[in-house]
Scaffold this active site. Structure first.
Site, PDB file in Angstrom:
ATOM      1  N   THR A 102       0.852  -1.194   0.000  1.00 31.65           N
ATOM      2  CA  THR A 102       0.000   0.000   0.000  1.00 31.65           C
ATOM      3  C   THR A 102       0.887   1.242   0.000  1.00 31.65           C
ATOM      4  O   THR A 102       1.839   1.341   0.777  1.00 31.65           O
ATOM      5  CB  THR A 102      -0.919   0.006   1.239  1.00 31.65           C
ATOM      6  OG1 THR A 102      -1.687  -1.195   1.242  1.00 31.65           O
ATOM      7  CG2 THR A 102      -1.864   1.190   1.199  1.00 31.65           C
ATOM      8  N   GLU A 126      -3.985  -4.559  -3.415  1.00 31.07           N
ATOM      9  CA  GLU A 126      -4.623  -5.740  -2.846  1.00 31.07           C
ATOM     10  C   GLU A 126      -5.842  -5.318  -2.032  1.00 31.07           C
ATOM     11  O   GLU A 126      -5.854  -4.250  -1.423  1.00 31.07           O
ATOM     12  CB  GLU A 126      -3.648  -6.487  -1.929  1.00 31.07           C
ATOM     13  CG  GLU A 126      -2.489  -7.121  -2.652  1.00 31.07           C
ATOM     14  CD  GLU A 126      -1.564  -7.878  -1.705  1.00 31.07           C
ATOM     15  OE1 GLU A 126      -0.986  -8.889  -2.145  1.00 31.07           O
ATOM     16  OE2 GLU A 126      -1.420  -7.445  -0.551  1.00 31.07           O
ATOM     17  N   GLU A 130      -8.157  -9.912   6.924  1.00 34.95           N
ATOM     18  CA  GLU A 130      -7.375 -10.673   7.887  1.00 34.95           C
ATOM     19  C   GLU A 130      -7.866 -12.127   7.928  1.00 34.95           C
ATOM     20  O   GLU A 130      -9.054 -12.387   8.056  1.00 34.95           O
ATOM     21  CB  GLU A 130      -7.522 -10.069   9.292  1.00 34.95           C
ATOM     22  CG  GLU A 130      -7.053  -8.631   9.411  1.00 34.95           C
ATOM     23  CD  GLU A 130      -5.547  -8.521   9.551  1.00 34.95           C
ATOM     24  OE1 GLU A 130      -4.881  -9.561   9.652  1.00 34.95           O
ATOM     25  OE2 GLU A 130      -5.048  -7.388   9.563  1.00 34.95           O
ATOM     26  N   LYS A 182      -7.278   2.354  -3.638  1.00 34.66           N
ATOM     27  CA  LYS A 182      -6.923   1.595  -2.435  1.00 34.66           C
ATOM     28  C   LYS A 182      -7.219   2.392  -1.169  1.00 34.66           C
ATOM     29  O   LYS A 182      -7.884   1.900  -0.244  1.00 34.66           O
ATOM     30  CB  LYS A 182      -5.440   1.214  -2.498  1.00 34.66           C
ATOM     31  CG  LYS A 182      -4.882   0.587  -1.244  1.00 34.66           C
ATOM     32  CD  LYS A 182      -5.454  -0.778  -0.959  1.00 34.66           C
ATOM     33  CE  LYS A 182      -4.725  -1.437   0.213  1.00 34.66           C
ATOM     34  NZ  LYS A 182      -5.208  -2.789   0.484  1.00 34.66           N
ATOM     35  N   ASN A 186     -10.445   1.703   1.586  1.00 33.99           N
ATOM     36  CA  ASN A 186     -10.232   1.363   2.992  1.00 33.99           C
ATOM     37  C   ASN A 186     -10.753   2.447   3.925  1.00 33.99           C
ATOM     38  O   ASN A 186     -11.248   2.148   5.019  1.00 33.99           O
ATOM     39  CB  ASN A 186      -8.750   1.098   3.254  1.00 33.99           C
ATOM     40  CG  ASN A 186      -8.363  -0.343   2.947  1.00 33.99           C
ATOM     41  OD1 ASN A 186      -9.207  -1.167   2.625  1.00 33.99           O
ATOM     42  ND2 ASN A 186      -7.083  -0.648   3.024  1.00 33.99           N
ATOM     43  N   ASN A 228     -20.989  -3.502  10.042  1.00 33.92           N
ATOM     44  CA  ASN A 228     -21.958  -2.785  10.877  1.00 33.92           C
ATOM     45  C   ASN A 228     -21.986  -3.269  12.315  1.00 33.92           C
ATOM     46  O   ASN A 228     -22.864  -2.883  13.071  1.00 33.92           O
ATOM     47  CB  ASN A 228     -23.361  -2.890  10.268  1.00 33.92           C
ATOM     48  CG  ASN A 228     -23.898  -4.320  10.297  1.00 33.92           C
ATOM     49  OD1 ASN A 228     -23.159  -5.265  10.564  1.00 33.92           O
ATOM     50  ND2 ASN A 228     -25.169  -4.479   9.995  1.00 33.92           N
ATOM     51  N   CYS A 238      -4.305  -2.362   8.167  1.00 33.53           N
ATOM     52  CA  CYS A 238      -4.622  -1.494   7.033  1.00 33.53           C
ATOM     53  C   CYS A 238      -5.383  -0.212   7.390  1.00 33.53           C
ATOM     54  O   CYS A 238      -4.939   0.886   7.065  1.00 33.53           O
ATOM     55  CB  CYS A 238      -5.418  -2.278   5.985  1.00 33.53           C
ATOM     56  SG  CYS A 238      -4.464  -3.604   5.211  1.00 33.53           S
ATOM     57  N   ASP A 242      -4.079   3.564   6.601  1.00 29.76           N
ATOM     58  CA  ASP A 242      -4.581   4.068   5.325  1.00 29.76           C
ATOM     59  C   ASP A 242      -5.425   5.324   5.506  1.00 29.76           C
ATOM     60  O   ASP A 242      -5.378   6.249   4.685  1.00 29.76           O
ATOM     61  CB  ASP A 242      -5.393   2.981   4.613  1.00 29.76           C
ATOM     62  CG  ASP A 242      -4.510   1.828   4.128  1.00 29.76           C
ATOM     63  OD1 ASP A 242      -3.292   1.873   4.385  1.00 29.76           O
ATOM     64  OD2 ASP A 242      -5.037   0.894   3.504  1.00 29.76           O
TER      65      ASP A 242
END
Length: 373
Positions: A102, A126, A130, A182, A186, A228, A238, A242
Site C-alpha cells: 500500500t 490488494e 485478515e 486503495k 479502505n 456494521n 490497514c 490508510d
C-alpha cells in the site's frame, strides 16, 4: 501461492524463519486457505532467502513489503520498496516491478523520477481481509491494474490465469488513480466502522438497543449488513494507517470528513475505556489481542489502545492470548490458562464475544452485538 498455481515462482523473504516454515510445509500465518494449499501442494512456489536468486528468476518482481505509517513524518514508510528496486536494478538492469504494497497517492509517479532507468513499475492494489488473504486472492472482488500500457494487459492476464473466479472484473486505470482506489476504499470501510460505533455510543448513552437500530437500517439495500457490528474501534494493519495517509494526502484539499473518521476512532476508544472505568475495576482481563476470529494478527488492534487508556488510569491488566507463548506482552502479564484468566480478572474486556466466556458472562464487557467479526 496464488501465482504459483500456473507460473514458475520463487518467493523471497528477509525472515529466514518464515522461509524455513514454508519449506517444511507450514504456514507462517493463520489462514485456512494458505494452510490448505500447502497441505494439498496446490502451489509450486519455491522459497529462498537469496535476494539475487529471486531477482534473476522471474520476468516480474512482485513487491509486497510492509509500509507502516510513520507518525513523525505523517507518511507511509516506503523505504523498503525503494530499497528493493534500488538493489534489484543493480542485479538486473531491465527488471520489471509489480507493487502490491500500500502506497501514498502520487507515489509511483515520484518513484519513476527516482529510478528513471526503470521502464515498468505497475501498482496493483490488494483488497484482502485478515485471515482470508489467499481466499480473497482466489476470488477477488476486482483486479485493479494501475497502468494503461501493453504491459497492463500482460499483468492482468497473469493474475486471471491464477484466480478461481474467472469473471472477476478488471479495471485499467492511471497509476495515481489506482493508488487512490486503495486508500479511498479502505477509508470508506473505516467510515462504516466508525459510523456504527458512534451509533452504538449514542444507544449506550440513551439506554437503547443498538442491535435493533442497526438491523432496522440494514434492511435498506442501500445500507446493507456489512461492516456494521460495533467494536472498540477499527484496527488492524490497514485501516488505521490508510485513513491517516489519506488524511495527509488531503492536506492541501478542503475536507472535514476524512479527518473526522480518524478522530472518531479515537473518541470511540475513549468512550469504551470510560465505560469500563465506571465499574471501578482494579484488575481487567483482556480476552484476545487478535483482530478477528481465524486470525493470529493483532498489529494495531483497537484493544491495545483500550489497554493503554486503562493503564494510564492505574488499572492492572492481564491478557489471555493463546497465539502467544511468552510470559509478557509489552510488559503486561500473559495468563495461559483460560480458567486462571477468568478467575484473575474482575472485568473481562472482549472486542468479540466467544462462547468460552459464557460461564463468566456477568464479567464480560463487549460491544459485539452480532457475535461475529
Amino acid at each position: 501461492m496464488l501465482l504459483g498455481q500456473h507460473e514458475d515462482v520463487v518467493g523471497y523473504d528477509i525472515d529466514s524463519r518464515k522461509i524455513a516454515l514454508l519449506e517444511q510445509g507450514v504456514s507462517p500465518l493463520v489462514d485456512e486457505y494458505i494452510e490448505k494449499f500447502i497441505k494439498e501442494k496446490r502451489s509450486n512456489v519455491r522459497y529462498t532467502s537469496d535476494f539475487e536468486q529471486a531477482v534473476l528468476h522471474g520476468e516480474y518482481l512482485v513487491i509486497a513489503t510492509p509500509t507502516d505509517y510513520d507518525e513523525s513524518t505523517d507518511y507511509f514508510n516506503t523505504s523498503s520498496i525503494e530499497d528493493v528496486i534500488g538493489k534489484a536494478i543493480q542485479i538486473k538492469a531491465d527488471a520489471k516491478f509489480i507493487i502490491k504494497s500500500t502506497i501514498p497517492i502520487g507515489y509511483v509517479a515520484n518513484l519513476k523520477k527516482q529510478f528513471p532507468s526503470v521502464k515498468t513499475i505497475i501498482f496493483c492494489p490488494e483488497f484482502l481481509r485478515e485471515g482470508t488473504a489467499l481466499y480473497d486472492n482466489l476470488y477477488p472482488s476486482r483486479i485493479i491494474i494501475g497502468n494503461t500500457t501493453d504491459a497492463a494487459k500482460e499483468v492482468a492476464d497473469l493474475f486471471l490465469r491464477n484466480v478461481w473466479d474467472k469473471e472477476a472484473p478488471v479495471l485499467y486505470t492511471g497509476e495515481t488513480e489506482a493508488e487512490a482506489i486503495k486508500l479511498f476504499a479502505n477509508t470508506y470501510l473505516a467510515l462504516r466502522v466508525a459510523y456504527f460505533n458512534e451509533l452504538d455510543t449514542f444507544a449506550q448513552m440513551h439506554g437503547l438497543e443498538s442491535r435493533q437500530i442497526i438491523e432496522g437500517m440494514g434492511f435498506d439495500p442501500r445500507i446493507g449488513t456489512h461492516y456494521n457490528n460495533p467494536s472498540f474501534g477499527y484496527g488492524g494493519y490497514c485501516l488505521p494507517k490508510d485513513t491517516k495517509q489519506l488524511k495527509q494526502n488531503y492536506r492541501q484539499v478542503p475536507e472535514r470528513l476524512i479527518s473526522a473518521i480518524v478522530e472518531s476512532n479515537d473518541v470511540r476508544k475513549d468512550f469504551v475505556a470510560d465505560k469500563i472505568m465506571e465499574k471501578n475495576p482494579k484488575t481487567v482481563g483482556v480476552y484476545r489481542l487478535t483482530m478477528k476470529h481465524g486470525s493470529d494478527n493483532f498489529r494495531y488492534s483497537a484493544i491495545q489502545d483500550i489497554m493503554k487508556r486503562l493503564q494510564s488510569k492505574g488499572v492492572e491488566i492481564v491478557i489471555y492470548e493463546p497465539t502467544l507463548n511468552a510470559p509478557h506482552f509489552n510488559g503486561i502479564q500473559l495468563v495461559h490458562s483460560l480458567e486462571d484468566f477468568k478467575q484473575s480478572a474482575e472485568i473481562i474486556v472482549a472486542n468479540r464475544w466467544d462462547e468460552s466466556l459464557s460461564d463468566v458472562a456477568h464479567k464480560v464487557h463487549t460491544h459485539d452485538v452480532f457475535v461475529r467479526d
